[in-house]
Every structure is written in C-alpha cells, then in structure tokens.
Design an enzyme around this catalytic site. Structure first.
Site, PDB file in Angstrom:
ATOM      1  N   CYS A 196      -3.146  -3.037  13.577  1.00 31.52           N
ATOM      2  CA  CYS A 196      -2.018  -1.693  13.378  1.00 31.52           C
ATOM      3  C   CYS A 196      -2.010  -0.644  14.230  1.00 31.52           C
ATOM      4  CB  CYS A 196      -2.284  -1.420  11.860  1.00 31.52           C
ATOM      5  SG  CYS A 196      -1.206   0.323  11.365  1.00 31.52           S
TER       6      CYS A 196
ATOM      7  N   CYS B 229      -1.988   2.849  13.129  1.00 27.98           N
ATOM      8  CA  CYS B 229      -3.403   3.402  12.789  1.00 27.98           C
ATOM      9  C   CYS B 229      -4.200   4.138  13.915  1.00 27.98           C
ATOM     10  CB  CYS B 229      -3.427   1.947  12.106  1.00 27.98           C
ATOM     11  SG  CYS B 229      -2.649   1.918  10.569  1.00 27.98           S
TER      12      CYS B 229
END
Length: 125
Positions: free
Chosen positions: A34, A37
């Site tokens: 991600c 993230c």
C-alpha cells in the site's frame, strides 16, 4: 520515549494482549503493498514517539496480510485504516470512529487527544 511505544502486531491475540496492558491503543492497519501506508508510516512512528506512554497509550501497526484475523475482527477493508481503543473497546476520537487513508492532520489530532487523555490517567495513577 523510544521505539517501545510502537508495537508490531502479528495476530488478533497479540492485539488483545496489547489492549489488556494499555488504557488506550491507536492501531494502524496497513499493507506492505500500500503506497499511502508507506507515506504515512514515518508520521505515525513520530506520533508514537511523541505521545506513547507504556501502560497508558500504545501505538500498534497491524499488517493486514500477516494478521488477517485482526483485520477481519475490526472490519478493516481499506488501507491504511487507523482505529482507536479504550480499555479494549473501539472508540471515536474527535468524532471519528476511524481514519481511513493517509490523513496526517486527522491522525495528529487524534494522537494529541489520546496523548492528553493518557497524561491525565498517568497523573491520577
């Protein structure tokens, strides 16, 4: 306050153990793949160093691919998702039950609020 305020959690049982030993817990549900993230991770780590207080406020990182049971238990479907807990129960902070996405402003505000609550608990202890 050092790195001991950031806990890498690998299962729902580990997360529940962290709940049992801290009044407040902030949890970052993330995935290695991600992008957002990765962008928010250093900010979250900084907040953990700044506001974490062992026994009162812990910051956890939960890799949703490793700890699928924890992600499932809290209905996490988007990464990153930040959830907040008091005495093991999910709570809203600043009116938000969850922060979805890499939102440094909301995350900072939530960490400051939890940090203040943790300090108040520490003063009473």
């Amino acid at each position: 306050m050092g790195g001991e305020n950031l806990h890498h959690i690998n299962s729902l049982a580990e997360l529940q153990s962290l709940f049992a030993s801290n009044t407040y817990v902030a949890v970052d549900f993330y995935a290695d793949w991600c992008g957002p993230c990765k962008v928010i991770a250093p900010h979250y780590e900084s907040l953990a160093k700044q506001h974490g207080a062992p026994g009162f406020l812990a910051f956890a990182k939960v890799n949703v691919d490793t700890a699928q049971d924890a992600a499932r238990a809290f209905g996490v479907t988007a990464m990153p998702t930040f959830l907040f807990f008091k005495e093991g129960r999910q709570v809203a902070v600043n009116g938000q039950a969850a922060i979805r996405g890499a939102d440094p402003r909301s995350l900072s505000a939530a960490a400051e609020k939890l940090g203040g609550l943790a300090k108040k608990r520490m003063a009473e202890a």
